[in-house]
Scaffold this motif. Structure first.
Motif, PDB file in Angstrom:
ATOM      1  N   ARG A 118       0.853  -1.189   0.000  1.00 48.66           N
ATOM      2  CA  ARG A 118       0.000   0.000   0.000  1.00 48.66           C
ATOM      3  C   ARG A 118       0.888   1.238   0.000  1.00 48.66           C
ATOM      4  NH1 ARG A 118      -4.419  -0.170   4.589  1.00 48.66           N
ATOM      5  NH2 ARG A 118      -4.724   1.932   3.747  1.00 48.66           N
ATOM      6  N   SER A 119       0.432   2.262  -0.667  1.00 50.97           N
ATOM      7  CA  SER A 119       1.249   3.459  -0.854  1.00 50.97           C
ATOM      8  C   SER A 119       1.589   4.126   0.479  1.00 50.97           C
ATOM      9  CB  SER A 119       0.501   4.448  -1.758  1.00 50.97           C
ATOM     10  OG  SER A 119       1.225   5.643  -1.889  1.00 50.97           O
ATOM     11  N   MET A 120       2.873   4.497   0.628  1.00 52.37           N
ATOM     12  CA  MET A 120       3.357   5.236   1.789  1.00 52.37           C
ATOM     13  C   MET A 120       4.159   6.430   1.279  1.00 52.37           C
ATOM     14  SD  MET A 120       4.600   2.028   4.171  1.00 52.37           S
ATOM     15  CE  MET A 120       5.369   3.123   5.367  1.00 52.37           C
ATOM     16  N   PRO A 121       3.508   7.466   0.751  1.00 50.15           N
ATOM     17  CA  PRO A 121       4.215   8.521   0.015  1.00 50.15           C
ATOM     18  C   PRO A 121       5.282   9.229   0.831  1.00 50.15           C
ATOM     19  CG  PRO A 121       1.946   9.183   0.524  1.00 50.15           C
ATOM     20  CD  PRO A 121       2.057   7.729   0.842  1.00 50.15           C
ATOM     21  N   GLY A 122       6.539   9.087   0.365  1.00 47.83           N
ATOM     22  CA  GLY A 122       7.646   9.795   0.975  1.00 47.83           C
ATOM     23  C   GLY A 122       8.152   9.229   2.282  1.00 47.83           C
ATOM     24  N   GLU A 169      12.858  14.316  -7.298  1.00 45.87           N
ATOM     25  CA  GLU A 169      12.960  14.643  -5.881  1.00 45.87           C
ATOM     26  C   GLU A 169      12.793  16.135  -5.632  1.00 45.87           C
ATOM     27  OE1 GLU A 169      13.458  12.514  -2.942  1.00 45.87           O
ATOM     28  OE2 GLU A 169      12.473  11.381  -4.513  1.00 45.87           O
ATOM     29  N   ASP A 170      13.145  16.975  -6.632  1.00 45.64           N
ATOM     30  CA  ASP A 170      12.971  18.415  -6.474  1.00 45.64           C
ATOM     31  C   ASP A 170      11.504  18.770  -6.296  1.00 45.64           C
ATOM     32  OD1 ASP A 170      15.712  18.665  -6.956  1.00 45.64           O
ATOM     33  OD2 ASP A 170      15.427  18.916  -9.107  1.00 45.64           O
ATOM     34  N   VAL A 171      10.617  17.997  -6.932  1.00 44.50           N
ATOM     35  CA  VAL A 171       9.181  18.278  -6.878  1.00 44.50           C
ATOM     36  C   VAL A 171       8.568  17.710  -5.609  1.00 44.50           C
ATOM     37  CG1 VAL A 171       6.978  18.063  -8.087  1.00 44.50           C
ATOM     38  CG2 VAL A 171       9.111  18.205  -9.399  1.00 44.50           C
ATOM     39  N   VAL A 172       8.760  16.415  -5.377  1.00 43.93           N
ATOM     40  CA  VAL A 172       8.038  15.757  -4.277  1.00 43.93           C
ATOM     41  C   VAL A 172       8.585  16.132  -2.912  1.00 43.93           C
ATOM     42  CG1 VAL A 172       7.355  13.835  -5.747  1.00 43.93           C
ATOM     43  CG2 VAL A 172       9.453  13.655  -4.403  1.00 43.93           C
ATOM     44  N   SER A 173       9.825  16.638  -2.855  1.00 43.65           N
ATOM     45  CA  SER A 173      10.382  17.022  -1.550  1.00 43.65           C
ATOM     46  C   SER A 173       9.698  18.252  -0.985  1.00 43.65           C
ATOM     47  CB  SER A 173      11.884  17.307  -1.692  1.00 43.65           C
ATOM     48  OG  SER A 173      12.104  18.477  -2.469  1.00 43.65           O
ATOM     49  N   GLY A 174       9.120  19.102  -1.856  1.00 43.95           N
ATOM     50  CA  GLY A 174       8.489  20.326  -1.387  1.00 43.95           C
ATOM     51  C   GLY A 174       9.460  21.453  -1.113  1.00 43.95           C
ATOM     52  N   ARG A 175      10.742  21.264  -1.446  1.00 47.30           N
ATOM     53  CA  ARG A 175      11.725  22.311  -1.167  1.00 47.30           C
ATOM     54  C   ARG A 175      11.719  23.428  -2.207  1.00 47.30           C
ATOM     55  NH1 ARG A 175      14.658  17.652   0.560  1.00 47.30           N
ATOM     56  NH2 ARG A 175      15.586  17.402  -1.506  1.00 47.30           N
ATOM     57  N   ARG A 176      11.035  23.188  -3.328  1.00 48.21           N
ATOM     58  CA  ARG A 176      10.916  24.218  -4.356  1.00 48.21           C
ATOM     59  C   ARG A 176       9.464  24.333  -4.800  1.00 48.21           C
ATOM     60  NH1 ARG A 176      15.193  22.464  -8.725  1.00 48.21           N
ATOM     61  NH2 ARG A 176      13.986  23.949  -9.965  1.00 48.21           N
ATOM     62  N   THR A 177       9.100  25.507  -5.268  1.00 44.85           N
ATOM     63  CA  THR A 177       7.730  25.737  -5.720  1.00 44.85           C
ATOM     64  C   THR A 177       7.679  25.577  -7.239  1.00 44.85           C
ATOM     65  OG1 THR A 177       7.337  27.259  -3.891  1.00 44.85           O
ATOM     66  CG2 THR A 177       5.821  27.366  -5.773  1.00 44.85           C
ATOM     67  N   THR A 205       3.598  26.332   4.881  1.00 41.59           N
ATOM     68  CA  THR A 205       5.021  26.342   4.527  1.00 41.59           C
ATOM     69  C   THR A 205       5.345  27.559   3.681  1.00 41.59           C
ATOM     70  OG1 THR A 205       4.873  25.097   2.447  1.00 41.59           O
ATOM     71  CG2 THR A 205       5.000  23.818   4.488  1.00 41.59           C
ATOM     72  N   ALA A 206       6.606  27.984   3.756  1.00 47.47           N
ATOM     73  CA  ALA A 206       7.059  29.123   2.972  1.00 47.47           C
ATOM     74  C   ALA A 206       7.320  28.740   1.518  1.00 47.47           C
ATOM     75  CB  ALA A 206       8.321  29.718   3.596  1.00 47.47           C
ATOM     76  N   VAL A 207       7.764  27.511   1.279  1.00 45.93           N
ATOM     77  CA  VAL A 207       7.966  27.016  -0.080  1.00 45.93           C
ATOM     78  C   VAL A 207       7.218  25.696  -0.204  1.00 45.93           C
ATOM     79  CG1 VAL A 207      10.224  28.115  -0.303  1.00 45.93           C
ATOM     80  CG2 VAL A 207      10.086  25.758   0.497  1.00 45.93           C
ATOM     81  N   GLY A 208       7.209  25.132  -1.418  1.00 43.69           N
ATOM     82  CA  GLY A 208       6.579  23.824  -1.582  1.00 43.69           C
ATOM     83  C   GLY A 208       5.492  23.843  -2.629  1.00 43.69           C
ATOM     84  N   ALA A 209       4.880  22.677  -2.793  1.00 38.63           N
ATOM     85  CA  ALA A 209       3.901  22.491  -3.857  1.00 38.63           C
ATOM     86  C   ALA A 209       2.749  21.642  -3.358  1.00 38.63           C
ATOM     87  CB  ALA A 209       4.561  21.812  -5.064  1.00 38.63           C
ATOM     88  N   ARG A 210       1.619  21.759  -4.035  1.00 40.89           N
ATOM     89  CA  ARG A 210       0.437  20.983  -3.661  1.00 40.89           C
ATOM     90  C   ARG A 210       0.597  19.506  -3.999  1.00 40.89           C
ATOM     91  NH1 ARG A 210      -3.203  23.474  -8.641  1.00 40.89           N
ATOM     92  NH2 ARG A 210      -1.511  23.248 -10.148  1.00 40.89           N
ATOM     93  N   THR A 211       1.613  19.184  -4.827  1.00 42.51           N
ATOM     94  CA  THR A 211       1.837  17.792  -5.212  1.00 42.51           C
ATOM     95  C   THR A 211       2.998  17.159  -4.469  1.00 42.51           C
ATOM     96  OG1 THR A 211       3.148  18.608  -7.070  1.00 42.51           O
ATOM     97  CG2 THR A 211       0.857  18.050  -7.512  1.00 42.51           C
ATOM     98  N   ALA A 212       3.636  17.883  -3.546  1.00 43.10           N
ATOM     99  CA  ALA A 212       4.733  17.312  -2.776  1.00 43.10           C
ATOM    100  C   ALA A 212       4.209  16.234  -1.832  1.00 43.10           C
ATOM    101  CB  ALA A 212       5.439  18.414  -1.977  1.00 43.10           C
ATOM    102  N   HIS A 213       5.116  15.354  -1.411  1.00 41.60           N
ATOM    103  CA  HIS A 213       4.713  14.259  -0.534  1.00 41.60           C
ATOM    104  C   HIS A 213       4.048  14.771   0.742  1.00 41.60           C
ATOM    105  CE1 HIS A 213       7.691  11.227  -2.453  1.00 41.60           C
ATOM    106  NE2 HIS A 213       6.472  10.985  -2.856  1.00 41.60           N
ATOM    107  N   ALA A 214       4.564  15.874   1.290  1.00 39.92           N
ATOM    108  CA  ALA A 214       3.978  16.410   2.520  1.00 39.92           C
ATOM    109  C   ALA A 214       2.541  16.863   2.300  1.00 39.92           C
ATOM    110  CB  ALA A 214       4.824  17.574   3.041  1.00 39.92           C
TER     111      ALA A 214
END
Length: 541
Positions: A97-101, A278-286, A442-451
């Motif tokens: 079963r999926s365990m994202p990140g 990893e740049d996308v799913v980590s949420g460290r960049r928008t 969060t200050a940075v990140g994306a709606r598709t990041a693992h978090a």
């Protein structure tokens, strides 16, 4: 040991219990002739023995990797560890079963100094080659060797400052070569088995690290919170690398076939050009949105939309995919059922019935166990301008006291007050803080990041990418002229992506139309199941 091969014309459909949901879905996509990079899988059953350090498991692991690499070399025409046309691989996890990140991943495995020269020869892109090298050194050192990432991150920041650029994406090939050389020197004292220049050692140790991550604190916490303690372990998927960091016609992204926050029938697509996944799913960049992808690569954007529709029909559910674009060519690296808010789950279940993709009985089953209180749609009575505006990652409105780290969030929540976890960026290591918080910012990140995925699964209002927020350690934050201290009250509007100072007034209502329809279906099911959708409810185009 028997491995499972994916791609290169194969039609195998292994089960998620044997190879994990990620690999099972990869095999299913490959059988549909979708653009999936070739891969092989070490099974879930090997996980416990590798973690326990059993000698027989080590032998099976080594044999499986050797057999699998031979398959990938044949499928790609490249050679692992080669200095002319090198094969690089990603080493990924995958439970049933999926365990994202929650589990570890290592990219660019096999990128030795010899392989860098081979990549330059094969691609004509020295910047790509040296970027892959420095990414491997940074990822492997932290994930596999277990080193503090701060020294390498500090060297990267020094190079960015010395070159007078905004970030690592603006470093040229010469600067990246110097950076990789500096990072190698920093790691030489930790090269006890020669991994820095031995592709085979990198591969074996990366596979072991992925298996070990099954017992990591964040993974165990996630399984406990989600009631997944029965799972037996993770598989290890080794896949040929696709390079999204090769220039402006390349990139990486995440896409949902429908909005996982509201359930709306529109795809949600985030992309970062000249980047790896990893740049996308980590949420460290928008990242940028579908509009940017359509402007830059319209044919890829259209193919991606078509692929999302096809996968949704195939899996009969909303899909969450990871993709990479290499020099204008789309590749799909993963698909899975999308994590969604309770509110979105109800709307999606009803819509899928209307579209003829699932039956009424299936719709009822999919929302079984959802707390009706969690379906409440909250909105804010707005009385002024927001203090900060970001990206709405998970809908809903909540108010609470600010905490700047997970431990503080847990302490504040224990006192009885609702808590807002505010971070520069979040990682899935914050899972305990997510569980304690009522909302996340969060200050940075994306709606598709693992978090963000985990926030939606937990139904926590979440706003990411609030560029106006500046955090000062774990003591306070600034939004423009205002200072926010730990324990101050703020309000998070996850519907609009806005942050307000103080305690806002919240209005709550239930999604009456969807609930009424489901209630009607339940009544009919109790009287006698009607699993066949009437012909008038034709599938949507």
């Amino acid at each position: 040991m028997s491995i499972v091969r994916i791609g290169d014309g194969r039609r195998e459909r292994p089960t998620a219990e044997d190879v994990g949901a990620k690999a099972a879905n990869l095999a299913r996509m490959a059988a549909l002739d979708l653009p999936v990079p070739p891969a092989f899988v070490l099974p879930v059953q090997l996980c416990a023995d590798v973690v326990a350090g059993k000698g027989q498991a080590t032998r099976r692991l080594v044999e499986g990797l050797k057999e699998g690499i031979a398959f990938l070399e044949q499928a790609t025409g490249k050679s692992f560890g080669c200095s002319r046309n090198p094969l690089l691989v990603s080493v990924r996890s995958g439970a049933a079963r999926s365990m994202p990140g929650m589990l570890d991943t290592v990219l660019n495995v096999g990128c030795t100094s010899h392989a860098v020269r081979g990549l330059v020869r094969a691609t004509g892109r020295p910047r790509l080659a040296w970027d892959c090298r420095r990414r491997l050194l940074e990822s492997y050192a932290e994930t596999v060797v277990g080193l503090d990432p701060a020294p390498l991150a500090g060297r990267l920041n020094q190079m960015i400052a010395a070159e007078s650029v905004a970030n690592e994406r603006e470093l040229d090939s010469e600067a990246l070569e110097r950076l990789a050389s500096d990072e190698r020197r920093l790691l030489e004292d930790f090269d006890d088995d020669g991994w820095l220049e031995d592709a085979a050692i990198q591969l074996e140790r990366s596979a072991r690290a992925v298996y070990r991550s099954w017992m990591g604190e964040r993974a165990q916490t996630y399984r406990r919170l989600q009631g997944m303690q029965h799972l037996k372990g993770t598989a290890v998927t080794v896949q040929a690398m696709i390079f999204g960091n090769g220039g402006t016609s390349s990139g990486a992204g995440v896409a949902f076939s429908r909005d996982p926050s509201t359930g709306a029938r529109e795809p949600v697509i985030d992309v970062l050009f000249d980047s790896q996944g990893e740049d996308v799913v980590s949420g460290r960049r928008t990242p940028e949105t579908e509009a940017a992808l359509s402007r830059a690569l319209p044919a890829v954007a259209e193919q991606l939309r078509d692929t999302l529709k096809r996968l949704e029909r195939e899996f009969r559910d909303v899909q969450d995919i990871e993709f990479t674009i290499e020099e204008g060519r789309l590749w799909i690296l993963q698909t899975r059922a999308a994590k969604r808010t309770p509110r979105a789950a109800v709307r999606i279940a009803v819509d899928l019935v209307h579209e003829g993709l699932i039956t009424r009985a299936e719709a009822i089953g999919r929302i079984e166990g959802i707390d009706l209180a969690a379906l409440a749609e909250t909105s804010l009575v707005v009385t002024g301008s927001p203090a900060a505006v970001g990206i709405a990652a998970c809908g809903g409105v909540t108010t609470g006291r600010v905490a700047f780290d997970s431990a503080s969030a847990e302490r504040l929540a224990a006192s009885g007050d609702p808590v807002i976890l505010m971070r520069h960026d979040t990682s899935t290591a914050d899972i305990a803080g997510f569980a304690a918080a009522s909302g996340i910012v969060t200050a940075v990140g994306a709606r598709t990041a693992h978090a963000s995925l985990v926030a939606r699964q937990m139904g926590k209002p979440c706003v990411v990418g609030c560029g106006a927020i500046e955090l000062d350690g774990e003591a306070q934050a600034r939004i423009n002229e205002a200072t926010i201290a730990a324990g101050d009250w703020i309000t998070v509007d996850g519907n609009e992506g806005c942050i307000y100072l103080g305690r806002g007034e919240i209005i709550t209502r239930q999604p009456e139309a969807e609930l009424a329809e489901l209630s009607k279906w339940r009544g009919k099911e109790e009287a006698g199941p009607e699993d066949v959708i009437p012909s008038a409810a034709a599938p949507a185009a």
